[in-house]
Design a protein around this motif. Structure first.
Motif, short mmCIF file in Angstrom:
data_model
loop_
_atom_site.label_atom_id
_atom_site.label_comp_id
_atom_site.label_asym_id
_atom_site.label_seq_id
_atom_site.Cartn_x
_atom_site.Cartn_y
_atom_site.Cartn_z
N LEU A 172 9.77 11.87 88.01
CA LEU A 172 10.48 11.25 89.13
C LEU A 172 10.58 9.74 88.94
N ALA A 173 9.50 9.12 88.49
CA ALA A 173 9.52 7.68 88.26
C ALA A 173 10.55 7.31 87.19
N HIS A 174 10.60 8.09 86.12
CA HIS A 174 11.60 7.85 85.07
C HIS A 174 13.01 8.04 85.62
N TYR A 175 13.19 9.10 86.39
CA TYR A 175 14.49 9.36 87.01
C TYR A 175 14.91 8.18 87.88
N LEU A 176 14.01 7.71 88.74
CA LEU A 176 14.35 6.63 89.66
C LEU A 176 14.72 5.36 88.91
#
Length: 174
Positions: free
Chosen positions: A22-26
């Motif tokens: 999720l952090a990479h996506y964001l």
């Protein structure tokens, strides 16, 4: 105080993996959407500089945005039916980035229709940056964390909406 992403991942090791994704996506979504939002201002400024015309700038922006609407259902279907939706999105975002950079080389140095043509291509890939990315979010967030992930996505979307034009303004001023 823990960051919003850390709060999502604090429950168990499986959630940590989803939290990292999720952090990479964001981060990726923020960068892509900041470029998308900033492009609108950049195109007008570029047209004022190279063509001495706000009207050309307005038509460049329209040429970028109109295909977003037309291509969105097609991009959505392509992503949904793909065995590797992340690869489809990555490819579309790569084309989007290249097509957004092309007007810098073209405008004022090539026929205007060529700049419009590349912006149509960018516009057709634009839905990958918007709804295409968001469509993959539920899978990245993991069970029970979808609402929080969508809230963060919305927040980052709004940040991009402000940061893109501001970044273009700062670069133009420098």
């Amino acid at each position: 105080m823990a960051s919003p992403v850390q709060q999502v991942t604090a429950t168990d090791p499986g959630s940590r993996r989803h939290g990292a994704r999720l952090a990479h996506y964001l981060a990726a979504a923020l960068l892509a959407r900041t470029a998308d939002e900033g492009a609108r201002v950049a195109l007008v400024l570029l047209a004022l500089d190279r063509a001495d015309s706000a009207a050309v700038g307005g038509t460049l922006v329209a040429t970028l945005l109109i295909p977003h609407v037309v291509a969105a259902p097609l991009v959505g279907a392509l992503v949904d039916r793909s065995r590797r939706p992340a690869a489809v999105l990555a490819g579309a975002i790569t084309v989007f980035a290249g097509a957004l950079a092309a007007p810098v080389a073209l405008l004022g140095h090539a026929p205007l229709w060529q700049t419009y043509l590349v912006l149509v291509l960018a516009g057709c890939c634009g839905p990958a940056v918007t709804g295409g990315l968001t469509s993959r979010l539920g899978e990245l967030a993991g069970p029970g964390h979808e609402a929080r992930a969508f809230a963060l996505d919305s927040l980052f979307y709004n940040v991009a909406g402000m940061a893109g034009p501001a970044a273009v303004g700062l670069v133009a001023a420098a």
